[in-house]
Write a protein that holds these residues in place. Structure first.
Motif, PDB file in Angstrom:
ATOM      1  N   ASP A   1       1.102  -1.276   0.313  1.00 25.64           N
ATOM      2  CA  ASP A   1       0.165   0.247   0.060  1.00 25.64           C
ATOM      3  C   ASP A   1       1.014   1.288   0.010  1.00 25.64           C
ATOM      4  OD1 ASP A   1      -2.285  -1.803   0.231  1.00 25.64           O
ATOM      5  OD2 ASP A   1      -1.730  -1.063   2.018  1.00 25.64           O
ATOM      6  N   TYR A   2       1.715   1.151  -0.102  1.00 24.94           N
ATOM      7  CA  TYR A   2       2.919   2.051   0.494  1.00 24.94           C
ATOM      8  C   TYR A   2       4.446   2.671  -0.993  1.00 24.94           C
ATOM      9  CZ  TYR A   2       0.958   2.808   4.742  1.00 24.94           C
ATOM     10  OH  TYR A   2       0.037   3.314   5.694  1.00 24.94           O
ATOM     11  N   TRP A   3       4.735   3.572  -1.617  1.00 17.88           N
ATOM     12  CA  TRP A   3       5.685   3.665  -2.037  1.00 17.88           C
ATOM     13  C   TRP A   3       6.232   5.400  -1.862  1.00 17.88           C
ATOM     14  CZ3 TRP A   3       6.865   8.466  -4.804  1.00 17.88           C
ATOM     15  CH2 TRP A   3       5.739   9.534  -4.847  1.00 17.88           C
ATOM     16  N   ALA A   4       8.150   4.636  -2.056  1.00 12.95           N
ATOM     17  CA  ALA A   4       8.679   5.644  -1.087  1.00 12.95           C
ATOM     18  C   ALA A   4       8.677   6.876  -2.400  1.00 12.95           C
ATOM     19  CB  ALA A   4      10.474   4.974  -0.892  1.00 12.95           C
ATOM     20  N   CYS A   5       8.756   8.499  -1.590  1.00 12.32           N
ATOM     21  CA  CYS A   5       9.242   9.031  -1.794  1.00 12.32           C
ATOM     22  C   CYS A   5      10.864  10.148  -1.537  1.00 12.32           C
ATOM     23  CB  CYS A   5       8.256  10.168  -1.653  1.00 12.32           C
ATOM     24  SG  CYS A   5       8.305  12.173  -2.269  1.00 12.32           S
ATOM     25  N   PRO A   6      11.417  10.090  -2.917  1.00  9.73           N
ATOM     26  CA  PRO A   6      12.452  10.567  -3.067  1.00  9.73           C
ATOM     27  C   PRO A   6      12.677  12.324  -3.000  1.00  9.73           C
ATOM     28  CG  PRO A   6      12.664  10.572  -4.998  1.00  9.73           C
ATOM     29  CD  PRO A   6      10.992  10.432  -4.474  1.00  9.73           C
ATOM     30  N   LYS A   7      11.382  12.305  -2.766  1.00 12.41           N
ATOM     31  CA  LYS A   7      11.539  14.153  -1.875  1.00 12.41           C
ATOM     32  C   LYS A   7      11.536  14.554  -0.901  1.00 12.41           C
ATOM     33  CE  LYS A   7       9.231  18.676  -3.523  1.00 12.41           C
ATOM     34  NZ  LYS A   7       8.323  19.358  -4.151  1.00 12.41           N
ATOM     35  N   CYS A   8      10.634  14.257   0.135  1.00  9.49           N
ATOM     36  CA  CYS A   8       9.836  13.931   1.150  1.00  9.49           C
ATOM     37  C   CYS A   8      11.053  13.019   2.042  1.00  9.49           C
ATOM     38  CB  CYS A   8       8.712  14.740   1.727  1.00  9.49           C
ATOM     39  SG  CYS A   8       7.202  13.224   0.877  1.00  9.49           S
ATOM     40  N   CYS A   9      11.351  12.057   1.752  1.00  8.30           N
ATOM     41  CA  CYS A   9      11.822  10.835   2.115  1.00  8.30           C
ATOM     42  C   CYS A   9      11.219  10.527   2.941  1.00  8.30           C
ATOM     43  CB  CYS A   9      13.191  10.841   3.279  1.00  8.30           C
ATOM     44  SG  CYS A   9      14.860  11.196   1.922  1.00  8.30           S
TER      45      CYS A   9
END
Length: 356
Positions: free
Chosen positions: A75-83
């Motif tokens: 249900d989740y993915w990792a965002c490189p902008k806001c970590c």
């Protein structure tokens, strides 16, 4: 994730303390974090001041930590902008208008080269690979993997142009095939690539037409090569080599007009992208195909993704990201995955040529 009691008779607890600690030592930080949330025994054996530990990581490793957590969470993915981990949004697909507004922090994690209505982002690829592996959210997976086609009437009638994107997962790798078609179905003699047109073809960050006419596209890239030569103090030979690399599409199209009805194949020299170009026998249609390999699951900071991403702060042909791969391997992988019947039809009457 709640803590639970683990069976003290579990095989892992029968290991000697030295071996057990050796195993823990070789685990990635995100694996230790996940393990610490399984039971009290692992929570104590993997104890860290997580906030402090994560804050000491480099920006790339910090994104890698969150990507590692997302690997097991459907249900989740990792965002490189806001970590951070962002929750799945099943409305967010490559063909969605205003897709950036669907991302909580409005991060742009696309390839940065798309002028089409179809824009593939890193989290689209990661969700597709993950959901196909975990067999979760299959309806969303279907939406992510849905082919896309857009056909338009050119501003220069009677030309028409179309764009098609077809994603596929082959041997746990995300492969994207793109296709551009330009055609003239009338009896007029209007060229397929008029100099006063507005057609662009962003094949990859390193290859593509920067304007409709082949001559004007070459001229723009010649200026880019000259600026790069001055900036990086290249020799004349290095500048010429770079220019030849930058104009593989223009050269390929010109070569295809010399041999209408035959496929001309080549590959990008910097990213895992294979290309094929064919001009119809009557020279009224040209087709350019590109096969991209975005690799297996991984961090948005990894080479598999970064090598496909344009850097807006650089000239389009940056001297940065580079990934060595076997040329023709992406197209071969795609062809091996389709049925024998389709493959035989695709190969009938086609002569593959290598452009040098």
């Amino acid at each position: 994730m709640g803590h639970s009691q683990m069976d003290p008779n579990a095989a892992i607890f029968q290991l000697s303390p030295d071996i057990f600690l050796l195993i823990l030592k070789h685990l990635a930080l995100h694996d230790k974090f996940l393990l610490s949330h399984t039971c009290k025994a692992f929570r104590h054996s993997t104890y860290h001041d997580w906030d402090s530990e994560i804050s000491r990581l480099s920006s790339s490793d910090r994104v890698g930590f969150w990507a590692g957590l997302a690997y097991t969470l459907p249900d989740y993915w990792a965002c490189p902008k806001c970590c951070k981990l962002h929750l799945i949004n099943t409305s967010d697909v490559p063909a969605t208008l205003y897709r950036q507004q669907l991302i909580p922090c409005q991060a742009d994690i696309s390839r940065g080269i798309g002028t089409e209505m179809y824009s593939i982002h890193h989290h689209h690829i990661q969700f597709a690979l993950k959901l196909s592996r975990l067999c979760k959210h299959q309806q969303y997976l279907g939406a992510l993997m849905k082919p896309y086609t857009d056909t338009r009437i050119s501003l220069l009638n009677p030309l028409t142009d179309s764009y098609t994107a077809e994603p596929n997962i082959i041997t746990k790798q995300f492969i994207l095939r793109e296709e551009w078609n330009i055609s003239n179905d009338t009896s007029t003699t209007l060229p397929l690539f008029p100099e006063n047109g507005t057609f662009h073809m962003p094949v990859c960050p390193h290859l593509g037409l920067t304007s409709s006419g082949l001559a004007s596209s070459r001229m723009r890239k010649k200026w880019d090569a000259e600026r790069l030569q001055l900036r990086h103090k290249m020799t004349e030979l290095e500048e010429l080599t770079l220019f030849k690399e930058m104009t593989l599409i223009e050269d390929g199209i010109a070569f295809a007009f010399r041999f209408p009805g035959n496929w001309i194949y080549n590959s990008c020299l910097r990213c895992p992208t294979d290309i094929g170009i064919i001009v119809s026998a009557d020279e009224r249609k040209v087709t350019v195909r590109a096969w991209h390999n975005f690799g297996v699951e991984g961090s948005p900071m990894g080479t598999n993704w970064r090598v496909h991403v344009a850097d807006p702060s650089q000239a389009w042909a940056t001297l940065g990201s580079y990934m060595d791969y076997t040329h023709r391997s992406v197209r071969t992988l795609w062809m091996e995955d389709i049925s024998d019947e389709t493959k035989s039809k695709a190969q009938t009457g086609i002569l593959g040529r290598k452009l040098h």
